[in-house]
Design a protein around this motif. Sequence first.
Motif, PDB file in Angstrom:
ATOM      1  N   LEU A 105      10.713   6.725   3.093  1.00 30.36           N
ATOM      2  CA  LEU A 105       9.779   5.603   3.187  1.00 30.36           C
ATOM      3  C   LEU A 105       9.572   4.947   1.819  1.00 30.36           C
ATOM      4  N   PHE A 106       9.402   5.776   0.800  1.00 30.33           N
ATOM      5  CA  PHE A 106       9.179   5.258  -0.553  1.00 30.33           C
ATOM      6  C   PHE A 106      10.376   4.462  -1.045  1.00 30.33           C
ATOM      7  N   GLU A 137       6.324  -3.018   8.624  1.00 30.76           N
ATOM      8  CA  GLU A 137       7.770  -3.086   8.921  1.00 30.76           C
ATOM      9  C   GLU A 137       8.513  -1.920   8.282  1.00 30.76           C
ATOM     10  N   ALA A 138       8.184  -1.655   7.021  1.00 30.74           N
ATOM     11  CA  ALA A 138       8.853  -0.548   6.337  1.00 30.74           C
ATOM     12  C   ALA A 138       8.565   0.764   7.048  1.00 30.74           C
ATOM     13  N   GLY A 139       7.319   0.903   7.533  1.00 32.05           N
ATOM     14  CA  GLY A 139       6.941   2.119   8.249  1.00 32.05           C
ATOM     15  C   GLY A 139       7.778   2.308   9.510  1.00 32.05           C
ATOM     16  N   VAL A 140       7.855   1.252  10.309  1.00 31.77           N
ATOM     17  CA  VAL A 140       8.605   1.342  11.569  1.00 31.77           C
ATOM     18  C   VAL A 140      10.083   1.614  11.292  1.00 31.77           C
ATOM     19  N   ILE A 141      10.660   0.850  10.372  1.00 38.40           N
ATOM     20  CA  ILE A 141      12.096   0.997  10.121  1.00 38.40           C
ATOM     21  C   ILE A 141      12.401   2.360   9.495  1.00 38.40           C
ATOM     22  N   THR A 162       3.886   9.546  11.793  1.00 35.38           N
ATOM     23  CA  THR A 162       3.353   8.211  11.464  1.00 35.38           C
ATOM     24  C   THR A 162       2.220   8.318  10.439  1.00 35.38           C
ATOM     25  N   ALA A 163       1.615   9.504  10.308  1.00 29.31           N
ATOM     26  CA  ALA A 163       0.564   9.693   9.296  1.00 29.31           C
ATOM     27  C   ALA A 163       1.099   9.420   7.888  1.00 29.31           C
ATOM     28  N   LEU A 164       2.424   9.607   7.717  1.00 30.08           N
ATOM     29  CA  LEU A 164       3.018   9.411   6.392  1.00 30.08           C
ATOM     30  C   LEU A 164       2.869   7.987   5.883  1.00 30.08           C
ATOM     31  N   VAL A 165       2.811   7.008   6.803  1.00 31.58           N
ATOM     32  CA  VAL A 165       2.789   5.616   6.343  1.00 31.58           C
ATOM     33  C   VAL A 165       1.445   5.251   5.710  1.00 31.58           C
ATOM     34  N   ALA A 166       0.461   6.159   5.799  1.00 32.33           N
ATOM     35  CA  ALA A 166      -0.777   5.967   5.029  1.00 32.33           C
ATOM     36  C   ALA A 166      -0.435   5.848   3.538  1.00 32.33           C
ATOM     37  N   THR A 198      -4.636   7.830   9.656  1.00 33.88           N
ATOM     38  CA  THR A 198      -4.805   8.641   8.451  1.00 33.88           C
ATOM     39  C   THR A 198      -5.329   7.800   7.288  1.00 33.88           C
ATOM     40  N   TYR A 199      -4.754   6.592   7.159  1.00 33.43           N
ATOM     41  CA  TYR A 199      -5.204   5.706   6.087  1.00 33.43           C
ATOM     42  C   TYR A 199      -6.674   5.341   6.282  1.00 33.43           C
TER      43      TYR A 199
END
Lengths: 256, 215
Positions: free
Chosen positions: B69-70, B87-91, B158-162, B170-171
């Motif tokens: 993700l990063f 978008e970055a999260g989904v992709i 999906t918690a990671l995209v926080a 999470t965010y």
Amino acid sequence: MSEQTHFVEIRHAQKSFGSLEVLKDISLNVERGQIVGIIGSSGSGKSTLLRAINDLDPLTGGEIWLDGVQVNKTLPHRQYEKHINEMRQQVGMVFQHFNLFPHMTARENVTMAPKLLKGLSQADADKLAEEQLDKVGMLERIDYYPSQLSGGQKQRVAIARALAMKPKLMLFDEATSALDPELVEEVNMVMKKLAEEHMTMIIVTHEMDFAASVCDRVLFMDKGVVVEEGPPSVLFKNPTQDRTREFLRKHIEGAS
Amino acid sequence: MDIDLMLKVYPFFLEAAWVTILLSVLTAILGLICGTLGAAARLSRFAVLRFLGAAYVSLFRGTPALIQLFILYFGGPQIGIQLDAFEAGVIGLGINAGAYMTETIRGAIIAIDKGQREAARTLGLSSWQATYKVILPQAARLMVRPLGVNLNMLIKATALVAAIAVVELTYTAQRYIGSTYKPFEMFLLAGVLYMIIIYVVGRGVAWLDRKVQIT
């Protein structure tokens, strides 16, 4: 190359897996309406030979001809696929483990290929399924799934499935070997019925009695070669080769 | 435990839960597409495609999803990929989930007895016809449960995209901790909502699995 004169013609069939040669220069002719049995111990190459006829196990050398057309001809991939699919539609195959499609009923197992490949309407396909399943005595179970059938019933449906494509030739690969002894007879009966209708058949079997009663000719294979062949009355009663005698002695003692 | 506070902020969490659900749905769809293509590549008769499929799986399963993700979100602009956080999260998550689904789908396909394909080919079906008439309908039934596990993992991931500031559950919890100093209540609230989502999805998968089984 040369003109083909027999219905099925196997010319110098050779097959190796790496350094292991499982078929060594086998030639065999089968005439229309003939029933040929192949016997031999496991590992003799008999199933491999049978599976080479419709190219399930492609040969590494030699030619297979069916009704004037070479089955295993060399063609670019796409053309070869088209050719082999057409050839296979003419050759029915019955397997030791039935290989019925478990997600389809008996009716669907029988009608799937004719509908897909010959464009049969549902009504025509249903009629075909009824005909073929009736022939093998499975009409009453037409809407059953394979999991609801016994082994013998499954194999009879599998035979109906193969017959529904109206094949010129039927191949049986130890069709009764996976069955409980009491279920063997019902499958043998169906095969005998086909024999009476003069279906051309090549039958790999462990059952000597059955081979003797339906086959016009029996081949004994060992270590990738045909050791001896002849009418069952001769091959079973007066074999000329030691290896044949040995095999028959073991097999007939083992069976009784 | 500050129940009053939890009840007060609850509607904002619910809103964030919808973002988590949307993120999960889009990720699952992209994951399934990538997984199907990945499995097709891994089972291809072309060695190049098999290699690419295997490389995809080992690359995305062999590195942390957070790093992926990063790289996409923070590193992307450096190589000309401009995406907003959502978008970055989904992709990012979708491609990552696709690597796991590749193996699930491939596993289900190769679990089908090879006699099934042989029987179909013997009748004269082409390789593709055998695949879609005989192999896939059976493999699809085998896939439901393991894909359900993939889905479960993906929802939690999906918690990671926080970490790239997508305003999901999470965010949102982190943001309210900043203003309330009540991490226990805020994370608990987020946790309960995750649990509800996962429970409902789990029941859905179990229902589907029962429905597709052969009688």
